[in-house]
Design a protein around this motif. Structure first.
Motif, PDB file in Angstrom:
ATOM      1  N   ALA A   5      27.117   8.648 -46.064  1.00 22.94           N
ATOM      2  CA  ALA A   5      26.992   7.733 -44.920  1.00 22.94           C
ATOM      3  C   ALA A   5      27.413   6.324 -45.324  1.00 22.94           C
ATOM      4  CB  ALA A   5      25.556   7.733 -44.407  1.00 22.94           C
ATOM      5  N   GLU A   6      27.019   5.931 -46.528  1.00 27.07           N
ATOM      6  CA  GLU A   6      27.373   4.590 -47.010  1.00 27.07           C
ATOM      7  C   GLU A   6      28.893   4.452 -47.123  1.00 27.07           C
ATOM      8  OE1 GLU A   6      26.446   3.786 -51.151  1.00 27.07           O
ATOM      9  OE2 GLU A   6      26.145   1.672 -50.671  1.00 27.07           O
ATOM     10  N   ALA A   7      29.536   5.445 -47.752  1.00 26.01           N
ATOM     11  CA  ALA A   7      30.990   5.355 -47.968  1.00 26.01           C
ATOM     12  C   ALA A   7      31.728   5.365 -46.634  1.00 26.01           C
ATOM     13  CB  ALA A   7      31.440   6.520 -48.850  1.00 26.01           C
ATOM     14  N   ALA A   8      31.344   6.276 -45.743  1.00 24.68           N
ATOM     15  CA  ALA A   8      32.037   6.365 -44.454  1.00 24.68           C
ATOM     16  C   ALA A   8      31.750   5.122 -43.615  1.00 24.68           C
ATOM     17  CB  ALA A   8      31.590   7.631 -43.718  1.00 24.68           C
ATOM     18  N   GLY A   9      30.501   4.654 -43.659  1.00 23.44           N
ATOM     19  CA  GLY A   9      30.129   3.463 -42.894  1.00 23.44           C
ATOM     20  C   GLY A   9      30.945   2.260 -43.334  1.00 23.44           C
ATOM     21  N   LEU A  10      31.093   2.099 -44.652  1.00 26.30           N
ATOM     22  CA  LEU A  10      31.854   0.960 -45.166  1.00 26.30           C
ATOM     23  C   LEU A  10      33.328   1.067 -44.801  1.00 26.30           C
ATOM     24  CD1 LEU A  10      30.359   0.307 -48.689  1.00 26.30           C
ATOM     25  CD2 LEU A  10      30.741  -1.393 -46.883  1.00 26.30           C
ATOM     26  N   GLN A  11      33.852   2.284 -44.884  1.00 27.90           N
ATOM     27  CA  GLN A  11      35.273   2.469 -44.563  1.00 27.90           C
ATOM     28  C   GLN A  11      35.524   2.098 -43.097  1.00 27.90           C
ATOM     29  OE1 GLN A  11      36.836   6.161 -46.124  1.00 27.90           O
ATOM     30  NE2 GLN A  11      38.676   5.999 -44.860  1.00 27.90           N
ATOM     31  N   ILE A  12      34.639   2.545 -42.231  1.00 31.98           N
ATOM     32  CA  ILE A  12      34.847   2.264 -40.799  1.00 31.98           C
ATOM     33  C   ILE A  12      34.537   0.800 -40.488  1.00 31.98           C
ATOM     34  CG2 ILE A  12      34.012   2.845 -38.476  1.00 31.98           C
ATOM     35  CD1 ILE A  12      34.188   5.747 -39.303  1.00 31.98           C
ATOM     36  N   ALA A  13      33.539   0.232 -41.171  1.00 31.46           N
ATOM     37  CA  ALA A  13      33.237  -1.193 -40.960  1.00 31.46           C
ATOM     38  C   ALA A  13      34.466  -2.033 -41.339  1.00 31.46           C
ATOM     39  CB  ALA A  13      32.025  -1.601 -41.795  1.00 31.46           C
ATOM     40  N   ASN A  14      35.092  -1.700 -42.456  1.00 23.89           N
ATOM     41  CA  ASN A  14      36.295  -2.439 -42.883  1.00 23.89           C
ATOM     42  C   ASN A  14      37.465  -2.211 -41.932  1.00 23.89           C
ATOM     43  OD1 ASN A  14      35.604  -3.976 -45.256  1.00 23.89           O
ATOM     44  ND2 ASN A  14      35.223  -2.011 -46.249  1.00 23.89           N
ATOM     45  N   TRP A  15      37.562  -1.011 -41.397  1.00 26.10           N
ATOM     46  CA  TRP A  15      38.613  -0.723 -40.412  1.00 26.10           C
ATOM     47  C   TRP A  15      38.416  -1.606 -39.179  1.00 26.10           C
ATOM     48  CZ3 TRP A  15      38.422   1.213 -35.382  1.00 26.10           C
ATOM     49  CH2 TRP A  15      39.640   1.642 -34.840  1.00 26.10           C
ATOM     50  N   PHE A  16      37.153  -1.694 -38.715  1.00 32.08           N
ATOM     51  CA  PHE A  16      36.868  -2.559 -37.555  1.00 32.08           C
ATOM     52  C   PHE A  16      37.217  -4.011 -37.882  1.00 32.08           C
ATOM     53  CE2 PHE A  16      33.728   0.487 -35.512  1.00 32.08           C
ATOM     54  CZ  PHE A  16      34.318   0.461 -34.263  1.00 32.08           C
ATOM     55  N   ALA A  17      36.843  -4.447 -39.109  1.00 29.46           N
ATOM     56  CA  ALA A  17      37.030  -5.865 -39.469  1.00 29.46           C
ATOM     57  C   ALA A  17      38.507  -6.266 -39.399  1.00 29.46           C
ATOM     58  CB  ALA A  17      36.469  -6.120 -40.863  1.00 29.46           C
ATOM     59  N   VAL A  51      38.241  -7.241 -32.715  1.00 27.98           N
ATOM     60  CA  VAL A  51      36.908  -7.460 -33.309  1.00 27.98           C
ATOM     61  C   VAL A  51      36.778  -8.895 -33.811  1.00 27.98           C
ATOM     62  CG1 VAL A  51      35.432  -6.770 -35.255  1.00 27.98           C
ATOM     63  CG2 VAL A  51      36.603  -5.028 -33.871  1.00 27.98           C
ATOM     64  N   ALA A  52      35.667  -9.559 -33.443  1.00 31.47           N
ATOM     65  CA  ALA A  52      35.414 -10.915 -33.936  1.00 31.47           C
ATOM     66  C   ALA A  52      34.779 -10.846 -35.321  1.00 31.47           C
ATOM     67  CB  ALA A  52      34.496 -11.657 -32.974  1.00 31.47           C
ATOM     68  N   ARG A  53      33.801  -9.970 -35.508  1.00 25.51           N
ATOM     69  CA  ARG A  53      33.226  -9.779 -36.847  1.00 25.51           C
ATOM     70  C   ARG A  53      32.357  -8.536 -36.888  1.00 25.51           C
ATOM     71  NH1 ARG A  53      28.238 -13.713 -38.111  1.00 25.51           N
ATOM     72  NH2 ARG A  53      28.176 -14.794 -36.136  1.00 25.51           N
ATOM     73  N   VAL A  54      32.145  -8.071 -38.105  1.00 22.99           N
ATOM     74  CA  VAL A  54      31.361  -6.856 -38.301  1.00 22.99           C
ATOM     75  C   VAL A  54      30.023  -7.237 -38.928  1.00 22.99           C
ATOM     76  CG1 VAL A  54      31.295  -4.618 -39.448  1.00 22.99           C
ATOM     77  CG2 VAL A  54      33.442  -5.471 -38.509  1.00 22.99           C
ATOM     78  N   LEU A  55      28.938  -6.727 -38.344  1.00 24.14           N
ATOM     79  CA  LEU A  55      27.596  -7.027 -38.850  1.00 24.14           C
ATOM     80  C   LEU A  55      27.144  -5.894 -39.773  1.00 24.14           C
ATOM     81  CD1 LEU A  55      26.056  -8.234 -35.465  1.00 24.14           C
ATOM     82  CD2 LEU A  55      26.965  -9.661 -37.326  1.00 24.14           C
ATOM     83  N   HIS A  56      27.819  -5.777 -40.881  1.00 28.92           N
ATOM     84  CA  HIS A  56      27.439  -4.792 -41.901  1.00 28.92           C
ATOM     85  C   HIS A  56      26.932  -5.591 -43.098  1.00 28.92           C
ATOM     86  CE1 HIS A  56      27.483  -1.722 -44.916  1.00 28.92           C
ATOM     87  NE2 HIS A  56      27.961  -0.806 -44.096  1.00 28.92           N
ATOM     88  N   PRO A  57      25.689  -5.364 -43.548  1.00 32.40           N
ATOM     89  CA  PRO A  57      25.136  -6.195 -44.623  1.00 32.40           C
ATOM     90  C   PRO A  57      26.012  -6.294 -45.856  1.00 32.40           C
ATOM     91  CG  PRO A  57      23.388  -4.923 -43.610  1.00 32.40           C
ATOM     92  CD  PRO A  57      24.675  -4.444 -42.980  1.00 32.40           C
ATOM     93  N   ALA A  58      26.870  -5.288 -46.111  1.00 36.85           N
ATOM     94  CA  ALA A  58      27.726  -5.342 -47.302  1.00 36.85           C
ATOM     95  C   ALA A  58      28.979  -6.183 -47.074  1.00 36.85           C
ATOM     96  CB  ALA A  58      28.116  -3.928 -47.730  1.00 36.85           C
ATOM     97  N   LEU A  59      29.186  -6.688 -45.857  1.00 37.75           N
ATOM     98  CA  LEU A  59      30.366  -7.535 -45.591  1.00 37.75           C
ATOM     99  C   LEU A  59      29.916  -8.993 -45.452  1.00 37.75           C
ATOM    100  CD1 LEU A  59      32.561  -5.472 -43.088  1.00 37.75           C
ATOM    101  CD2 LEU A  59      32.367  -5.315 -45.559  1.00 37.75           C
ATOM    102  N   GLY A  98      24.478   4.042 -43.106  1.00 40.18           N
ATOM    103  CA  GLY A  98      25.680   4.100 -42.263  1.00 40.18           C
ATOM    104  C   GLY A  98      25.510   3.455 -40.895  1.00 40.18           C
ATOM    105  N   LEU A  99      24.592   2.501 -40.780  1.00 39.59           N
ATOM    106  CA  LEU A  99      24.302   1.871 -39.487  1.00 39.59           C
ATOM    107  C   LEU A  99      24.700   0.402 -39.532  1.00 39.59           C
ATOM    108  CD1 LEU A  99      22.617   2.582 -36.768  1.00 39.59           C
ATOM    109  CD2 LEU A  99      20.849   1.167 -37.824  1.00 39.59           C
ATOM    110  N   PHE A 100      25.527  -0.039 -38.587  1.00 37.26           N
ATOM    111  CA  PHE A 100      25.974  -1.442 -38.586  1.00 37.26           C
ATOM    112  C   PHE A 100      26.408  -1.840 -37.175  1.00 37.26           C
ATOM    113  CE2 PHE A 100      29.599   1.229 -39.477  1.00 37.26           C
ATOM    114  CZ  PHE A 100      30.597   0.713 -38.670  1.00 37.26           C
ATOM    115  N   GLY A 101      26.686  -3.138 -37.010  1.00 37.01           N
ATOM    116  CA  GLY A 101      27.074  -3.644 -35.696  1.00 37.01           C
ATOM    117  C   GLY A 101      28.495  -4.182 -35.697  1.00 37.01           C
ATOM    118  N   VAL A 102      29.093  -4.215 -34.522  1.00 31.86           N
ATOM    119  CA  VAL A 102      30.444  -4.769 -34.356  1.00 31.86           C
ATOM    120  C   VAL A 102      30.405  -5.762 -33.195  1.00 31.86           C
ATOM    121  CG1 VAL A 102      32.854  -4.247 -33.774  1.00 31.86           C
ATOM    122  CG2 VAL A 102      31.539  -2.668 -35.224  1.00 31.86           C
ATOM    123  N   VAL A 103      30.880  -6.976 -33.460  1.00 30.68           N
ATOM    124  CA  VAL A 103      30.964  -7.998 -32.408  1.00 30.68           C
ATOM    125  C   VAL A 103      32.419  -8.084 -31.971  1.00 30.68           C
ATOM    126  CG1 VAL A 103      30.539 -10.416 -31.811  1.00 30.68           C
ATOM    127  CG2 VAL A 103      29.071  -9.275 -33.506  1.00 30.68           C
TER     128      VAL A 103
END
Ligand SMILES: Cc1ncc(COP(=O)(O)O)c(C=O)c1O
Length: 393
Positions: A265-277, A282-290, A308-313
């Protein structure tokens, strides 16, 4: 021998010798426990309040005790109490610790039903909550303490808006004022060690990653001292708190694989968070690792990983209706609340959260994503067509 987390998840709460050789502990349901004679009943009764002893169903069975031992170990605490839901893992210790006339501090980003409980039931009991900015400086937090402030509640990262709190610094202030520090550590399971960062009472919705399959409702409260255990355990017994042994058994099963599920979940979450970023919508991604997430520096300092839980603005040019159109267009993301299961989910943030301390506002509309165990390329193809719907294409 101190065992590492992967080993603890595999071994904790199991005693095959006592289990007729079976790998897993038995699922024990029951109300009445029979005793050999009156003296034996009396002896057990004297120990049962604070020790894992089978005496009467509501006090727990071998199944509950096995899960409690496992959760206490992975959290680094001395004792755990399972509860009927993640929400009751919040309400039971609040009621157990707080008295009429007392005050607590609650982050503005707290899980919505925690806020509702504070604003209704606790108010009826004469207990007042003040909501604070989860990113508050420790010095400013100190100014919010009153002589009757007994609990600093924290939740890190915050529900839906993902602010990572400076727990050690805030805990230091709370302890200097004689208050206990509660943490809803559900997001940080396996990755945030509460008692090494000044927390007194750690709360988990086991419904999420420990369950892992969207089929149980369960909570746990973990403490790390005999004094806190007395408050928690006796309060829990007085309230008649009970958890289904079937759900406890499923949570135990979930724990055995939680480490690999969380890693995925962590790896997939980060990959998709970075894709959104990297997307222009997208204005910004609310993923604690970013770095775009408030409190990212505390995440880097205090956490060993993410779930694997995060937000997208989204960019301000997109309206709430545009975001709803995107969500409705997604084929692989269920529209639903509970997270930590094997399946991907999405929820609109705007219009679903309540904030009263002026926080949680971003430059655009937002949505929350939970990334499951599906193939990432499939998810990205789906998100790409979701963003097309957002654009009105
Ligand atoms: C951070 C957090 N805490 C607690 C809960 C409550 O858990 P449950 O659904 O088991 O009551 C949730 C549920 O979404 C949650 O997200």
């Amino acid at each position: 021998m101190v065992r590492k987390i992967e080993t603890a998840l595999v071994q904790a709460g199991r005693a095959p010798v006592k289990q007729y050789g079976f790998v897993n502990p038995p699922l024990k349901r029951g109300s009445t426990v029979l005793h050999a004679n009156v003296a034996a009943k009396k002896a057990v009764g004297q120990r049962a309040a604070l020790e894992p002893v089978e005496n009467y169903g509501v006090m727990g069975s071998e199944t509950h005790f096995a899960l409690e031992a496992a959760i206490a170990e992975i959290e680094g605490g001395s004792h755990a109490q399972v509860t009927g839901s993640g929400l009751s893992a919040i309400t039971v210790p609040l009621l157990a610790y707080l008295n009429t006339g007392e005050h607590l501090l609650v982050p503005d980003s707290v899980y919505g039903p925690t806020r509702t409980f504070c604003d209704t039931m606790l108010v009826r009991f004469g207990i007042e909550a003040t909501y604070y900015d989860p990113m508050i400086a420790p010095g400013d937090l100190a100014a919010l303490f009153r002589p009757n402030t007994k609990v600093l509640f924290t939740e890190s990262p915050g529900s839906h808006t993902f602010e990572v709190q400076d727990i050690p610094a805030l805990a230091h202030v709370a302890h200097a004022h004689g208050a206990k520090v509660f943490l809803d550590n559900t997001w940080g399971i396996l990755h945030f060690a509460p008692f090494r960062h000044g927390v007194d009472v750690s709360i988990h919705a086991l419904t999420k990653y420990p369950g892992g399959h969207s089929d149980i409702i369960l909570g746990a409260v973990v403490v790390n001292s005999e004094e806190d255990w007395r408050w928690l355990r006796l309060g829990s017994l007085q309230m008649g708190n009970y958890a289904s042994p079937d759900d406890c058994w499923l949570a135990l099963r979930g724990l055995r694989t939680m480490h690999v599920r969380l890693k995925a979940a962590e790896a997939a979450g980060l990959q998709i968070a970075n894709w959104f970023a990297a997307r222009p919508e997208v204005a910004r991604v609310l993923h604690p690792a970013l770095p775009t997430c408030p409190g990212h520096e505390f995440f880097k300092r205090d956490f060993t990983g993410a779930c694997g839980l995060f937000g997208v603005v989204f960019q301000p040019r997109y309206s709430a209706e545009d975001v709803v159109r995107m969500i409705d267009a997604l084929a692989m993301f269920g529209i639903g609340a509970s997270w930590g299961g094997f399946e991907s989910l999405v929820l609109p943030t705007t219009g679903t959260i309540r904030r009263t301390a002026g926080t949680g506002r971003f430059e655009g509309e937002a949505a929350r994503f939970q990334i499951g165990l599906e193939n990432i390329d499939d998810l990205i193809v789906d998100l790409d067509q979701g963003l097309a719907a957002l654009r009105g294409a």
